[in-house]
Design an enzyme around this catalytic site. Structure first.
Site, PDB file in Angstrom:
ATOM      1  N   GLU A 207       0.801  -1.220   0.000  1.00 33.00           N
ATOM      2  CA  GLU A 207       0.000   0.000   0.000  1.00 33.00           C
ATOM      3  C   GLU A 207       0.836   1.274   0.000  1.00 33.00           C
ATOM      4  OE1 GLU A 207      -2.505  -0.680   3.391  1.00 33.00           O
ATOM      5  OE2 GLU A 207      -4.063  -1.644   2.193  1.00 33.00           O
TER       6      GLU A 207
ATOM      7  N   GLU B  72       6.947 -21.782   8.441  1.00 31.50           N
ATOM      8  CA  GLU B  72       7.388 -20.848   9.477  1.00 31.50           C
ATOM      9  C   GLU B  72       8.416 -21.482  10.406  1.00 31.50           C
ATOM     10  OE1 GLU B  72       4.495 -20.930  13.270  1.00 31.50           O
ATOM     11  OE2 GLU B  72       3.543 -20.136  11.463  1.00 31.50           O
TER      12      GLU B  72
END
Length: 311
Positions: free
Chosen positions: A88, A119
């Site tokens: 963004e 992860e």
């Protein structure tokens, strides 16, 4: 060799919330009310971490002024939130795509398909730091709700070894998951209503923190004038309309005049304003902005004809 499974039951993010013991028996309205009640904790958590967030903004802005980059590193929800915030920045602040980057365990595929097992690969976190050629000028933000994600820990350790500025965002107290970093941000919101589902309060408070961090940094870098996003990338009808409204509000020009000014500047709101207020042509105004490191207010106040404009 298979690694032993680490016990995480002591982590705040894994504990059972006593307020939602009967979650499956609540009416829809009761469920919404309970979520609303618990989500209020996110605001308090941000307030408690305000000093660390301010330190993070200052450290990151200083690094980016010196040619550094900002990286968010995470897995699962935490990784997706980092990628979202990074994505963004270019349309909002007209930043180059490589200035703020999001790194998620599993890469782009993990954005739409869960890759939770990745992860656990600390070595992948180390490798991604090398792949992005992190240097001492860069900032690396490790994001992990429970504070123990090996991918994130590996990345932060490797970043520190390269001299980068390191930040850590977690939703557990420091004594539950300690890590050596430059700024340690703890957003303690308590156990989730759905035990262990950190896409809930932990995800919400992390999004709030990232909003504050990236916006605060861009403010410090001069990409905002007052409370206007004057570095907005004019890439669609909505943003073109927003650009014209900003110019009209700040200059009292008509919409038609604002449109002409915007086009004459190459569709840069910041440059349009500087040209209008100073009377400079596009090339000279661009040079002045560059001299002022893109800070419109500094550029305006440094020009003789506009030095009296209210700061």
């Amino acid at each position: 060799m298979t690694q032993p499974i680490q016990e995480r039951g002591h982590l705040l993010t894994e504990q059972v919330n006593p307020l939602s013991q009967n979650l499956d028996q609540l009416s829809s309205l009761e469920l919404v009310e309970l979520f609303n009640q618990e989500d209020a904790r996110t605001i308090s958590a941000i307030a408690i971490a305000k000093n660390e967030l301010a330190q993070a903004i200052d450290a990151t802005a200083q690094a980016l002024r010196q040619g550094g980059r900002l990286f968010y590193v995470g897995a699962g929800t935490s990784g997706r939130l980092g990628v979202l915030d990074a994505a963004e920045c270019p349309p909002t602040f007209c930043t180059p795509p490589d200035l703020v980057q999001g790194i998620i365990a599993g890469g782009a595929a993990a954005l739409i398909r869960s890759s939770e097992d990745l992860e656990d690969r600390r070595e992948d976190g180390v490798a991604t730091i090398a792949h992005h050629q992190i240097t001492e000028r860069d900032v690396v933000v490790g994001i992990t709700a429970g504070g123990t994600t090996p991918f994130v820990h590996g990345a932060l350790q490797a970043a520190r070894q390269r001299g980068a500025t390191t930040l850590f965002i977690a939703c557990v107290p420091r004594d539950q998951a300690s890590i050596p970093v430059d700024v340690d941000i703890r957003l303690v919101v308590g156990p989730e209503l759905l035990a262990g589902s950190t896409r809930l309060k932990a995800g919400t408070v992390t999004k709030l923190a990232l909003n504050i961090l990236s916006t605060g940094v861009m403010v410090k870098l001069g990409k905002v004038y007052g409370n206007r996003m004057v570095d907005v990338a004019v890439t669609n009808h909505k943003l073109h309309d927003r650009a014209l409204r900003m110019l009209q509000d700040l200059t009292e020009l008509s919409r038609e005049q604002a449109a002409q000014l915007l086009e004459s500047s190459g569709r840069s709101v910041k440059l349009s304003l500087l040209m209008h207020w100073t009377g400079l042509d596009r090339a000279t105004a661009t040079q002045l902005l560059t001299t002022c490191q893109g800070n419109l207010r500094q550029a305006v106040l440094s020009h003789p004809s506009t030095a009296a404009i209210e700061s």
